[in-house]
Design a protein around this motif. Structure first.
Motif, PDB file in Angstrom:
ATOM      1  N   PRO A 157       0.805  -1.232   0.000  1.00 42.36           N
ATOM      2  CA  PRO A 157       0.000   0.000   0.000  1.00 42.36           C
ATOM      3  C   PRO A 157       0.835   1.279   0.000  1.00 42.36           C
ATOM      4  CG  PRO A 157       0.219  -0.829   2.234  1.00 42.36           C
ATOM      5  CD  PRO A 157       0.927  -1.825   1.343  1.00 42.36           C
ATOM      6  N   LYS A 158       0.263   2.326  -0.553  1.00 42.46           N
ATOM      7  CA  LYS A 158       0.752   3.674  -0.289  1.00 42.46           C
ATOM      8  C   LYS A 158       0.270   4.065   1.107  1.00 42.46           C
ATOM      9  CE  LYS A 158       0.567   5.397  -5.041  1.00 42.46           C
ATOM     10  NZ  LYS A 158       0.017   6.464  -5.929  1.00 42.46           N
ATOM     11  N   TYR A 159       1.058   4.867   1.800  1.00 40.95           N
ATOM     12  CA  TYR A 159       0.625   5.386   3.093  1.00 40.95           C
ATOM     13  C   TYR A 159       1.408   6.653   3.389  1.00 40.95           C
ATOM     14  CZ  TYR A 159       4.848   3.145   5.095  1.00 40.95           C
ATOM     15  OH  TYR A 159       6.138   2.770   5.397  1.00 40.95           O
ATOM     16  N   ARG A 160       0.917   7.431   4.301  1.00 40.71           N
ATOM     17  CA  ARG A 160       1.569   8.699   4.618  1.00 40.71           C
ATOM     18  C   ARG A 160       2.719   8.435   5.589  1.00 40.71           C
ATOM     19  NH1 ARG A 160      -4.151  11.694   5.636  1.00 40.71           N
ATOM     20  NH2 ARG A 160      -4.483   9.615   6.535  1.00 40.71           N
ATOM     21  N   GLN A 161       3.847   8.049   4.997  1.00 37.44           N
ATOM     22  CA  GLN A 161       5.013   7.608   5.760  1.00 37.44           C
ATOM     23  C   GLN A 161       5.493   8.689   6.728  1.00 37.44           C
ATOM     24  OE1 GLN A 161       7.894   7.202   2.714  1.00 37.44           O
ATOM     25  NE2 GLN A 161       6.712   5.729   1.513  1.00 37.44           N
ATOM     26  N   ASP A 208       2.675   7.148  14.441  1.00 36.14           N
ATOM     27  CA  ASP A 208       1.315   6.661  14.684  1.00 36.14           C
ATOM     28  C   ASP A 208       0.395   6.974  13.506  1.00 36.14           C
ATOM     29  OD1 ASP A 208       2.042   5.691  17.158  1.00 36.14           O
ATOM     30  OD2 ASP A 208       1.164   7.344  18.301  1.00 36.14           O
ATOM     31  N   ALA A 209       0.562   8.164  12.913  1.00 38.10           N
ATOM     32  CA  ALA A 209      -0.277   8.548  11.777  1.00 38.10           C
ATOM     33  C   ALA A 209      -0.001   7.643  10.577  1.00 38.10           C
ATOM     34  CB  ALA A 209      -0.029  10.009  11.416  1.00 38.10           C
ATOM     35  N   ALA A 210       1.272   7.345  10.331  1.00 43.20           N
ATOM     36  CA  ALA A 210       1.615   6.436   9.244  1.00 43.20           C
ATOM     37  C   ALA A 210       1.024   5.055   9.491  1.00 43.20           C
ATOM     38  CB  ALA A 210       3.138   6.354   9.100  1.00 43.20           C
ATOM     39  N   TYR A 211       1.138   4.595  10.723  1.00 38.14           N
ATOM     40  CA  TYR A 211       0.612   3.273  11.070  1.00 38.14           C
ATOM     41  C   TYR A 211      -0.900   3.209  10.880  1.00 38.14           C
ATOM     42  CZ  TYR A 211      -0.728  -0.730  13.974  1.00 38.14           C
ATOM     43  OH  TYR A 211      -1.278  -1.901  14.442  1.00 38.14           O
ATOM     44  N   ALA A 212      -1.606   4.296  11.157  1.00 39.45           N
ATOM     45  CA  ALA A 212      -3.065   4.310  10.987  1.00 39.45           C
ATOM     46  C   ALA A 212      -3.448   4.014   9.541  1.00 39.45           C
ATOM     47  CB  ALA A 212      -3.629   5.659  11.433  1.00 39.45           C
ATOM     48  N   ASP A 213      -2.686   4.572   8.586  1.00 35.92           N
ATOM     49  CA  ASP A 213      -2.948   4.259   7.181  1.00 35.92           C
ATOM     50  C   ASP A 213      -2.668   2.790   6.890  1.00 35.92           C
ATOM     51  OD1 ASP A 213      -3.524   6.926   6.831  1.00 35.92           O
ATOM     52  OD2 ASP A 213      -1.861   7.343   5.464  1.00 35.92           O
ATOM     53  N   VAL A 214      -1.558   2.273   7.436  1.00 37.89           N
ATOM     54  CA  VAL A 214      -1.202   0.870   7.203  1.00 37.89           C
ATOM     55  C   VAL A 214      -2.283  -0.052   7.757  1.00 37.89           C
ATOM     56  CG1 VAL A 214       0.476  -0.947   7.754  1.00 37.89           C
ATOM     57  CG2 VAL A 214       1.271   1.343   7.133  1.00 37.89           C
ATOM     58  N   VAL A 215      -2.825   0.282   8.915  1.00 38.38           N
ATOM     59  CA  VAL A 215      -3.910  -0.518   9.496  1.00 38.38           C
ATOM     60  C   VAL A 215      -5.106  -0.559   8.550  1.00 38.38           C
ATOM     61  CG1 VAL A 215      -5.658  -0.566  11.319  1.00 38.38           C
ATOM     62  CG2 VAL A 215      -3.252  -0.235  11.904  1.00 38.38           C
ATOM     63  N   GLN A 216      -5.463   0.599   8.000  1.00 40.31           N
ATOM     64  CA  GLN A 216      -6.614   0.654   7.102  1.00 40.31           C
ATOM     65  C   GLN A 216      -6.369  -0.184   5.853  1.00 40.31           C
ATOM     66  OE1 GLN A 216      -8.169   4.605   6.843  1.00 40.31           O
ATOM     67  NE2 GLN A 216      -9.546   4.141   5.149  1.00 40.31           N
ATOM     68  N   ARG A 254       4.203  -3.971  14.474  1.00 46.22           N
ATOM     69  CA  ARG A 254       3.089  -3.453  15.273  1.00 46.22           C
ATOM     70  C   ARG A 254       1.769  -4.098  14.865  1.00 46.22           C
ATOM     71  NH1 ARG A 254       1.890   3.025  16.292  1.00 46.22           N
ATOM     72  NH2 ARG A 254       0.069   2.753  17.660  1.00 46.22           N
ATOM     73  N   LEU A 255       1.607  -4.360  13.556  1.00 45.43           N
ATOM     74  CA  LEU A 255       0.418  -5.090  13.109  1.00 45.43           C
ATOM     75  C   LEU A 255       0.324  -6.451  13.803  1.00 45.43           C
ATOM     76  CD1 LEU A 255       0.364  -4.525   9.228  1.00 45.43           C
ATOM     77  CD2 LEU A 255      -1.277  -3.615  10.879  1.00 45.43           C
ATOM     78  N   LEU A 256       1.464  -7.102  13.960  1.00 44.14           N
ATOM     79  CA  LEU A 256       1.466  -8.410  14.620  1.00 44.14           C
ATOM     80  C   LEU A 256       0.887  -8.324  16.021  1.00 44.14           C
ATOM     81  CD1 LEU A 256       4.855 -10.184  13.830  1.00 44.14           C
ATOM     82  CD2 LEU A 256       2.586 -10.732  12.974  1.00 44.14           C
ATOM     83  N   ARG A 257       1.297  -7.306  16.754  1.00 44.98           N
ATOM     84  CA  ARG A 257       0.852  -7.173  18.140  1.00 44.98           C
ATOM     85  C   ARG A 257      -0.597  -6.726  18.240  1.00 44.98           C
ATOM     86  NH1 ARG A 257       5.211  -3.718  18.297  1.00 44.98           N
ATOM     87  NH2 ARG A 257       3.918  -2.044  19.181  1.00 44.98           N
ATOM     88  N   GLU A 258      -1.007  -5.796  17.373  1.00 39.16           N
ATOM     89  CA  GLU A 258      -2.289  -5.123  17.559  1.00 39.16           C
ATOM     90  C   GLU A 258      -3.408  -5.603  16.643  1.00 39.16           C
ATOM     91  OE1 GLU A 258      -1.690  -0.908  17.391  1.00 39.16           O
ATOM     92  OE2 GLU A 258      -0.150  -0.915  18.956  1.00 39.16           O
ATOM     93  N   LYS A 259      -3.062  -6.218  15.508  1.00 41.56           N
ATOM     94  CA  LYS A 259      -4.097  -6.605  14.553  1.00 41.56           C
ATOM     95  C   LYS A 259      -4.109  -8.098  14.232  1.00 41.56           C
ATOM     96  CE  LYS A 259      -6.427  -4.219  12.560  1.00 41.56           C
ATOM     97  NZ  LYS A 259      -7.823  -3.782  12.846  1.00 41.56           N
TER      98      LYS A 259
END
Length: 413
Positions: free
Chosen positions: A175-179, A197-205, A234-239
């Motif tokens: 994905p593209k995301y706001r790195q 955290d903002a970059a991670y929010a895009d990755v989560v979506q 972080r995805l591993l831990r939270e998602k």
């Protein structure tokens, strides 16, 4: 014009990754001046709920075709002949020939690499989070804007070298995301945490969309590099942990970011990979030449608390998966390296060179790769091969993925 652009990209790579170890050269204050954004953090407006339905929000995904950078297949190098292998003659006696052995990465040309045949491989799908390709430094924002032409072009260059070992997958999603800006990883300012955290929010979506649309019958390989590895972990831990997705993960590849064996690893749902045929485990390593000094990198890392909240010690070991053997720790000679991806000077292509680079995990978990190989402008001061973590062992990693996918079995089986 295309050649000029590729030379510019090469310069950008050097600028981008020098920031990762700038503390080895400059004071903290000078580092922040050069790489940490000067402006205030700007809260990122949430993406539309259906943002990742747009194919333009993906660098790689099913349906893109031959323009998908993750589907790149490098050429196979023809190695330069060693004079010692030739019959001696009065003009070239064997004793002199042995002194003229070519460099391990010397080639005379290459043959076109065969396209990966996904029908001959086990079924699997990949979610790959790209590394940082936003290069504005102190003059930029804390987070990259979407659809920034320079960021997107560099991201595609990186994906050609970093995501392509996964090209035998049925599906690759990147994905593209706001790195977060490079400087966000070089400062303890609150804005840095907000940017990450903002970059991670895009990755989560993007990950949520991926889970909802990828073939539910196929195992998943999670992968990334550098900032991408930060988000994957972080995805591993939270998602993933404790969800239905946990049973579907065949393997995790997170090179380019240290994982403390003591303070980080226990927080993940999977262990570090200990054997080449092991599924549901984490592959991680950071690459330095034998004489390279990771001290400043580890000092920066050690001041940050581990996932358990405790401080990481400077001498604490980090996870080191040997990418040649697929095992935890140990060493392997260059002869067992199936193919290092060496880019051309203008980064327009690359070729696989077998038997060029060894791998050895030292006592602290740093991956040592022998004498410094000449791979191009991305090598950082201190013989830090961060940008080449994956290309150094391209072919071994391609085979490693297949072994781990084949070893995976659904929890209900």
């Amino acid at each position: 014009m295309a050649r000029k652009f590729l030379y510019i990209i090469a310069v950008i790579i050097v600028i981008l990754f020098v920031g990762a170890i700038a503390l080895a050269i400059w004071s903290r204050e000078a580092t922040e001046i050069a790489f940490v954004p000067r402006g205030e953090f700007v809260e990122q407006e949430a993406l539309a709920a259906n943002a990742y339905e747009d194919p333009a929000m993906w660098y790689s995904r099913p349906g893109i075709g031959t323009s998908d950078p993750a589907r790149y297949q490098p050429a196979i190098a023809e190695l330069a002949p060693d004079p010692a292998d030739e019959a001696p003659s009065p003009d070239t006696p064997a004793a002199e020939q042995s002194l003229d052995a070519p460099d391990e990465l010397a080639t005379t040309g290459s043959q076109r690499g065969e396209a990966a045949d996904t029908t001959a491989s086990p079924d699997f799908t990949v979610f790959f989070v790209p590394p940082t390709s936003y290069t504005k430094g102190a003059l930029g924002e804390w987070n990259a804007p979407l659809n920034d032409e320079e960021t997107d072009k560099l991201a595609r260059v990186f994906l050609r070298g970093l995501a392509s070992p996964f090209n035998r997958a049925d599906e690759i999603w990147a994905p593209k995301y706001r790195q977060a800006a490079v400087g966000a990883f070089l400062t303890e300012r609150e804005e840095a945490t907000q940017a990450i955290d903002a970059a991670y929010a895009d990755v989560v979506q993007a990950f949520d969309y991926f889970l909802a649309n990828a073939d539910p019958e196929k195992p998943i390989v999670l992968a990334g590099h550098s900032q991408g590895s930060v988000h994957v972990l972080r995805l591993l831990r939270e998602k993933v942990a404790g969800t239905a997705a946990e049973a579907r993960i065949a393997a995790v590849y997170a090179p380019g970011w240290p994982i403390s064996v003591l303070h980080d690893l226990p927080a993940y749902p999977y262990p570090a990979c200990a054997a080449p045929d092991q599924a549901q485990c984490i592959v991680s390593y950071i690459s330095f030449a034998d004489g390279g000094d990771p001290g400043q990198l580890l000092r920066r890392y050690s001041v940050l608390p581990g996932i358990d909240g405790e401080p990481r010690g400077l001498e604490d070991a980090v996870v080191c998966t040997n990418p040649i053997t697929g095992m935890s720790g140990g060493s392997a000679p260059a002869s067992e390296n199936l193919g290092t991806l060496k880019p051309t000077e203008d980064l327009s292509a690359g070729e696989l060179i077998a038997g060029a680079v060894p791998a050895r995990c030292d006592a602290r978990g740093i991956l040592r790769i022998g004498s410094p190989p000449d791979l191009g402008p991305g090598v950082l001061p201190g013989d830090n091969y961060h940008v080449y973590d994956i290309p150094l062992f391209w072919k071994n990693l391609q085979e490693d993925v297949l072994r781990r996918v084949r070893a995976w079995t659904p929890a209900e089986a």
